[in-house]
Design a protein around this motif. Structure first.
Motif, PDB file in Angstrom:
ATOM      1  N   GLY A 187       4.533   2.707  -6.983  1.00 22.64           N
ATOM      2  CA  GLY A 187       3.580   2.891  -8.600  1.00 22.64           C
ATOM      3  C   GLY A 187       4.823   3.855  -9.881  1.00 22.64           C
ATOM      4  O   GLY A 187       4.603   2.799 -10.651  1.00 22.64           O
ATOM      5  N   ASP A 188       5.128   4.843  -9.702  1.00 22.35           N
ATOM      6  CA  ASP A 188       6.361   5.225 -10.762  1.00 22.35           C
ATOM      7  C   ASP A 188       6.842   4.039 -11.565  1.00 22.35           C
ATOM      8  O   ASP A 188       7.323   4.027 -12.841  1.00 22.35           O
ATOM      9  CB  ASP A 188       6.648   6.136 -10.056  1.00 22.35           C
ATOM     10  CG  ASP A 188       6.943   6.877 -11.093  1.00 22.35           C
ATOM     11  OD1 ASP A 188       6.638   7.341 -12.242  1.00 22.35           O
ATOM     12  OD2 ASP A 188       7.834   8.622 -11.073  1.00 22.35           O
ATOM     13  N   LEU A 189       7.722   3.507 -10.526  1.00 23.54           N
ATOM     14  CA  LEU A 189       8.856   2.350 -11.215  1.00 23.54           C
ATOM     15  C   LEU A 189       8.034   1.551 -11.612  1.00 23.54           C
ATOM     16  O   LEU A 189       8.669   0.782 -12.874  1.00 23.54           O
ATOM     17  CB  LEU A 189       9.550   1.967  -9.064  1.00 23.54           C
ATOM     18  CG  LEU A 189      10.798   2.523  -9.011  1.00 23.54           C
ATOM     19  CD1 LEU A 189      11.322   2.346  -7.559  1.00 23.54           C
ATOM     20  CD2 LEU A 189      11.656   3.337 -10.245  1.00 23.54           C
ATOM     21  N   ASP A 224       5.537   3.241   0.755  1.00 22.63           N
ATOM     22  CA  ASP A 224       6.336   3.981  -0.026  1.00 22.63           C
ATOM     23  C   ASP A 224       7.815   3.742   1.224  1.00 22.63           C
ATOM     24  O   ASP A 224       9.183   3.641   0.383  1.00 22.63           O
ATOM     25  CB  ASP A 224       6.813   4.437  -1.567  1.00 22.63           C
ATOM     26  CG  ASP A 224       5.733   4.997  -1.666  1.00 22.63           C
ATOM     27  OD1 ASP A 224       6.082   3.256  -3.112  1.00 22.63           O
ATOM     28  OD2 ASP A 224       4.932   5.493  -2.070  1.00 22.63           O
ATOM     29  N   LEU A 225       7.654   2.346   1.884  1.00 24.79           N
ATOM     30  CA  LEU A 225       9.198   2.452   2.932  1.00 24.79           C
ATOM     31  C   LEU A 225       9.797   1.629   2.398  1.00 24.79           C
ATOM     32  O   LEU A 225      11.036   1.622   3.247  1.00 24.79           O
ATOM     33  CB  LEU A 225       8.267   2.722   4.500  1.00 24.79           C
ATOM     34  CG  LEU A 225       7.192   3.342   4.860  1.00 24.79           C
ATOM     35  CD1 LEU A 225       6.831   3.175   6.194  1.00 24.79           C
ATOM     36  CD2 LEU A 225       7.835   4.505   5.004  1.00 24.79           C
ATOM     37  N   ALA A 226       9.769   0.571   1.687  1.00 20.22           N
ATOM     38  CA  ALA A 226       9.950  -0.608   1.291  1.00 20.22           C
ATOM     39  C   ALA A 226       9.842  -0.766  -0.158  1.00 20.22           C
ATOM     40  O   ALA A 226       8.500  -0.416  -0.821  1.00 20.22           O
ATOM     41  CB  ALA A 226      10.209  -1.399   1.693  1.00 20.22           C
ATOM     42  N   PRO A 227      11.192  -0.904  -0.797  1.00 19.15           N
ATOM     43  CA  PRO A 227      10.949  -1.115  -2.475  1.00 19.15           C
ATOM     44  C   PRO A 227       9.801  -2.189  -2.392  1.00 19.15           C
ATOM     45  O   PRO A 227       9.898  -3.579  -1.641  1.00 19.15           O
ATOM     46  CB  PRO A 227      12.241  -2.170  -3.101  1.00 19.15           C
ATOM     47  CG  PRO A 227      12.647  -2.387  -2.220  1.00 19.15           C
ATOM     48  CD  PRO A 227      11.868  -1.505  -0.978  1.00 19.15           C
ATOM     49  N   SER A 228       8.101  -2.548  -3.184  1.00 20.56           N
ATOM     50  CA  SER A 228       7.682  -3.437  -3.619  1.00 20.56           C
ATOM     51  C   SER A 228       7.859  -4.776  -4.270  1.00 20.56           C
ATOM     52  O   SER A 228       7.059  -5.725  -4.100  1.00 20.56           O
ATOM     53  CB  SER A 228       6.543  -2.614  -3.785  1.00 20.56           C
ATOM     54  OG  SER A 228       6.451  -2.281  -4.932  1.00 20.56           O
TER      55      SER A 228
END
Length: 241
Positions: free
Chosen positions: A190-192, A218-222
């Motif tokens: 979410g920050d990214l 946040d276990l993997a890039p979304s």
């Protein structure tokens, strides 16, 4: 790597990305809870409960219902609330003990490879926190842990809490850089996403135990972030540091 050709600064989310807030807060809470005769309260669960109040408290400022208020103050108010939720009158501890426990957030330990990785990244880039933590908190944390920031930036400097656009854009402006010359490094999608919407480059770093062994977020890039790394040492390698 072409997206990084013009990047001059790396700015970092701190809680969860650079430091392990859960274990640090639990470590400081454990003797306080034991001293109150409350060994029935799991210190890690206490840390989780304290952290759950973090976003709602900042939302009061983001929404305009409350003027910008530094995180130390919000944390201290949230501590009173968490204690009451557990049936503890904050007055039982006294102001000095409450203030000391609140400063647990100043005493968080970095993830094992974080300082070494930041030291490598600093060779090529300006590095600074872009944290919701206030200046005193970030400075004390860095001094204790040996975190080699070039500057202390973030919400208090920008007078805005992430993910408000001002938090990202004012940070770039303070550095004298365009948004695309700055990369946010974070373990939180979410920050990214908010940083990317403001034109910043993005780097996702895995922190799969930030919320403990049963973490589900946040276990993997979304999204296809500009860089994805296992940790800061891997990030330094991928960025040629």
């Amino acid at each position: 790597m072409t997206r990084f050709d013009g990047v001059q600064a790396l700015v970092f989310d701190v809680f969860g990305t650079v430091v392990d807030w859960r274990e640090g807060v639990a470590r400081d809470a454990a003797p306080v809870l034991a001293g109150l005769g409350r060994r029935d309260i799991d210190p890690r669960a206490f840390a989780d409960a304290w952290r759950r109040r973090y976003q709602p408290a900042m939302e009061e400022c983001r929404s305009g219902r409350r003027p910008f208020t530094r995180l130390d103050v919000l944390h201290r108010e949230n501590l009173d609330g968490v204690l009451r939720d557990h049936g503890i009158d904050p007055a039982t501890l006294g102001e000095a003990a409450l203030d000391d426990l609140n400063r647990a957030w100043h005493r968080l330990d970095p993830w094992p490879e974080a300082v070494a990785g930041l030291t490598r990244l600093k060779r090529r880039f300006v590095i600074a926190p872009l944290s919701n933590g206030n200046i005193a908190l970030m400075t004390n944390m860095a001094k204790r842990a040996g975190i080699p920031w070039d500057a202390i930036l973030g919400a208090e400097v920008a007078q805005a809490y992430k993910p408000q656009p001002e938090a990202y854009l004012r940070t770039a402006e303070i550095l004298g850089l365009r948004p695309e010359q700055v990369c946010l490094v974070a373990a939180h999608n979410g920050d990214l996403k908010a940083a990317r919407a403001c034109g910043l480059a993005t780097a996702f770093v895995h922190r799969p135990t930030e919320h403990g062994p049963e973490q589900a977020t946040d276990l993997a890039p979304s999204e296809a972030w500009d860089v994805v790394a296992r940790d800061f040492q891997d990030l330094a390698h991928r960025l040629g540091c």
